[in-house]
Design a protein around this motif. Structure first.
Motif, mmCIF file in Angstrom:
data_model
loop_
_atom_site.group_PDB
_atom_site.id
_atom_site.type_symbol
_atom_site.label_atom_id
_atom_site.label_comp_id
_atom_site.label_asym_id
_atom_site.label_seq_id
_atom_site.Cartn_x
_atom_site.Cartn_y
_atom_site.Cartn_z
ATOM 1 N N UNK A 270 0.813 -1.212 0.000
ATOM 2 C CA UNK A 270 0.000 0.000 0.000
ATOM 3 C C UNK A 270 0.851 1.268 0.000
ATOM 4 N N UNK A 271 2.164 1.118 -0.026
ATOM 5 C CA UNK A 271 3.040 2.281 0.025
ATOM 6 C C UNK A 271 3.108 2.975 -1.335
ATOM 7 N N UNK A 272 3.281 4.293 -1.306
ATOM 8 C CA UNK A 272 3.428 5.064 -2.539
ATOM 9 C C UNK A 272 4.587 6.045 -2.379
ATOM 10 N N UNK A 273 4.949 6.649 -3.502
ATOM 11 C CA UNK A 273 5.961 7.698 -3.556
ATOM 12 C C UNK A 273 7.262 7.283 -2.859
ATOM 13 N N UNK A 274 7.885 8.210 -2.121
ATOM 14 C CA UNK A 274 9.204 7.920 -1.562
ATOM 15 C C UNK A 274 9.149 6.890 -0.434
ATOM 16 N N UNK A 275 7.984 6.687 0.170
ATOM 17 C CA UNK A 275 7.869 5.605 1.150
ATOM 18 C C UNK A 275 8.058 4.259 0.446
ATOM 19 N N UNK A 276 7.437 4.116 -0.725
ATOM 20 C CA UNK A 276 7.607 2.906 -1.515
ATOM 21 C C UNK A 276 9.036 2.799 -2.034
ATOM 22 N N UNK A 277 9.607 3.934 -2.470
ATOM 23 C CA UNK A 277 10.986 3.928 -2.944
ATOM 24 C C UNK A 277 11.962 3.497 -1.864
ATOM 25 N N UNK A 278 11.747 3.969 -0.644
ATOM 26 C CA UNK A 278 12.622 3.585 0.463
ATOM 27 C C UNK A 278 12.521 2.093 0.749
ATOM 28 N N UNK A 279 11.316 1.541 0.710
ATOM 29 C CA UNK A 279 11.143 0.110 0.952
ATOM 30 C C UNK A 279 11.786 -0.732 -0.147
ATOM 31 N N UNK A 280 11.681 -0.262 -1.375
ATOM 32 C CA UNK A 280 12.310 -0.957 -2.495
ATOM 33 C C UNK A 280 13.827 -1.026 -2.314
ATOM 34 N N UNK A 281 14.448 0.103 -2.011
ATOM 35 C CA UNK A 281 15.897 0.110 -1.818
ATOM 36 C C UNK A 281 16.302 -0.743 -0.626
ATOM 37 N N UNK A 282 15.531 -0.658 0.457
ATOM 38 C CA UNK A 282 15.810 -1.478 1.637
ATOM 39 C C UNK A 282 15.769 -2.968 1.291
ATOM 40 N N UNK A 283 14.814 -3.362 0.477
ATOM 41 C CA UNK A 283 14.704 -4.767 0.060
ATOM 42 C C UNK A 283 15.984 -5.235 -0.616
ATOM 43 N N UNK A 284 16.501 -4.426 -1.538
ATOM 44 C CA UNK A 284 17.678 -4.863 -2.280
ATOM 45 C C UNK A 284 18.958 -4.789 -1.454
ATOM 46 N N UNK A 285 19.068 -3.814 -0.576
ATOM 47 C CA UNK A 285 20.237 -3.767 0.308
ATOM 48 C C UNK A 285 20.261 -5.012 1.198
ATOM 49 N N UNK A 286 19.106 -5.405 1.689
ATOM 50 C CA UNK A 286 19.021 -6.600 2.523
ATOM 51 C C UNK A 286 19.267 -7.861 1.697
ATOM 52 N N UNK A 287 18.647 -7.957 0.534
ATOM 53 C CA UNK A 287 18.780 -9.136 -0.325
ATOM 54 C C UNK A 287 20.219 -9.367 -0.731
ATOM 55 N N UNK A 288 20.948 -8.288 -0.985
ATOM 56 C CA UNK A 288 22.347 -8.405 -1.412
ATOM 57 C C UNK A 288 23.317 -8.504 -0.236
ATOM 58 N N UNK A 289 22.778 -8.529 0.974
ATOM 59 C CA UNK A 289 23.636 -8.681 2.161
ATOM 60 C C UNK A 289 24.541 -7.496 2.421
ATOM 61 N N UNK A 290 24.036 -6.303 2.203
ATOM 62 C CA UNK A 290 24.878 -5.098 2.307
ATOM 63 C C UNK A 290 24.741 -4.407 3.649
ATOM 64 N N UNK A 291 23.946 -4.937 4.561
ATOM 65 C CA UNK A 291 23.808 -4.324 5.880
ATOM 66 C C UNK A 291 24.807 -4.943 6.851
#
Length: 291
Positions: A270-291
């Motif tokens: 249900x997220x839109x705009x930069x809230x959705x953008x932030x979640x998208x980037x967070x997903x890939x940082x986590x998926x790629x093991x960058x944290x």
């Protein structure tokens, strides 16, 4: 040249998924830190936007530098929907190139500026930072409803100015050709602005330019994601798909109407705009093991 394989490539619209359409700034701090983490992992990142180079310098590149960009990475900007482009490095933006062939005549630009000053300054402003196209934008101190109430009148007046100057122009279902029968310009209205631009400007061409730049720095990844909040942003993914890449497009304002495409379309719940953008980037940082 970077030698680490790129796990992913990103083509990002700025207004909406990265910068808040309300504040016109990167209002979510994790967006900056996640972009830096992905850049450090050799993820090619291009900002494909209708915004000006000056806006990207102030609202995107400067905050990224303040957070601390890595020494080596691949990052690029294509602004004004393809009319302006530049590399981004650890010292900031490189040389800015402007395609003057797609610019509006100076006399038309001057008249559009005067129109805003004389009749619409209560709700919108003329973006003086644009170098090839014209953008007239909602003032940040004006309610969205007030702006939307005035935007149709501006669109009509702007259309009439181009016609009076003999320029071919289209807007939605209206078309007025020039003396040769050509229609080289269009009006493109968004939720916060109206752009007056060359029909040669589009995000598929901007994406092609970004990929050509990235290819100079090393092999391109096969996996790509494009992210945007308008229907025209799908054209970034269109180019990637047609070029044979594994691509999906992330739509951060799906209620405007999701397009049917031969590649996956992703929404962030249900997220839109930069809230959705932030979640998208967070997903890939986590998926790629960058944290």
């Amino acid at each position: 040249m970077l030698k680490t394989a790129s796990p992913l490539g990103l083509l990002l619209d700025v207004d909406g998924p990265i910068a808040s359409p309300v504040t016109r700034t990167i209002a979510t701090p994790s967006i900056l830190t996640d972009l830096i983490a992905l850049a450090a992992a050799n993820v090619p990142i291009a900002f494909i936007t209708g915004r000006s180079a000056a806006f990207i310098r102030e609202q995107v590149v400067t905050p990224l530098r303040e957070q601390g960009l890595p020494l080596t990475f691949r990052m690029y900007g294509v602004c004004e929907k393809g009319a302006v482009w530049f590399p981004i490095g650890v010292d900031g933006m490189g040389d800015v190139v402007v395609d003057a062939s797609v610019a509006l005549p100076d006399a038309v630009v001057d008249e559009l500026r005067q129109l805003v000053h004389d009749e619409f300054a209560d709700t919108m402003f003329f973006d003086e930072t644009k170098q090839a196209m014209v953008s007239v934008e909602q003032r940040t101190d004006v309610d969205s409803r007030a702006y939307k109430a005035r935007q149709p009148a501006f669109n009509e007046a702007a259309f009439s100015i181009l016609v009076r100057h003999g320029l071919g122009v289209s807007f939605e279902d209206r078309v007025s050709a020039d003396a040769s029968g050509a229609v080289p310009f269009r009006l493109d209205a968004t939720i916060i602005s109206t752009d007056v631009e060359s029909v040669k400007l589009d995000k598929n061409h901007a994406a092609e330019r970004a990929l050509a730049f990235f290819a100079e720095g090393g092999p391109l990844p096969q996996l790509w994601r494009s992210v945007g909040d308008s229907r025209s942003d799908y054209r970034m993914a269109d180019h990637l798909h047609e070029a044979g890449y594994d691509v999906a497009h992330v739509d951060v304002r799906p209620l405007d109407g999701m397009l049917t495409r031969p590649y996956p379309i992703i929404v962030m719940g249900d997220q839109i705009h930069d809230e959705a953008g932030a979640s998208f980037l967070d997903y890939w940082v986590t998926k790629l093991g960058l944290r």
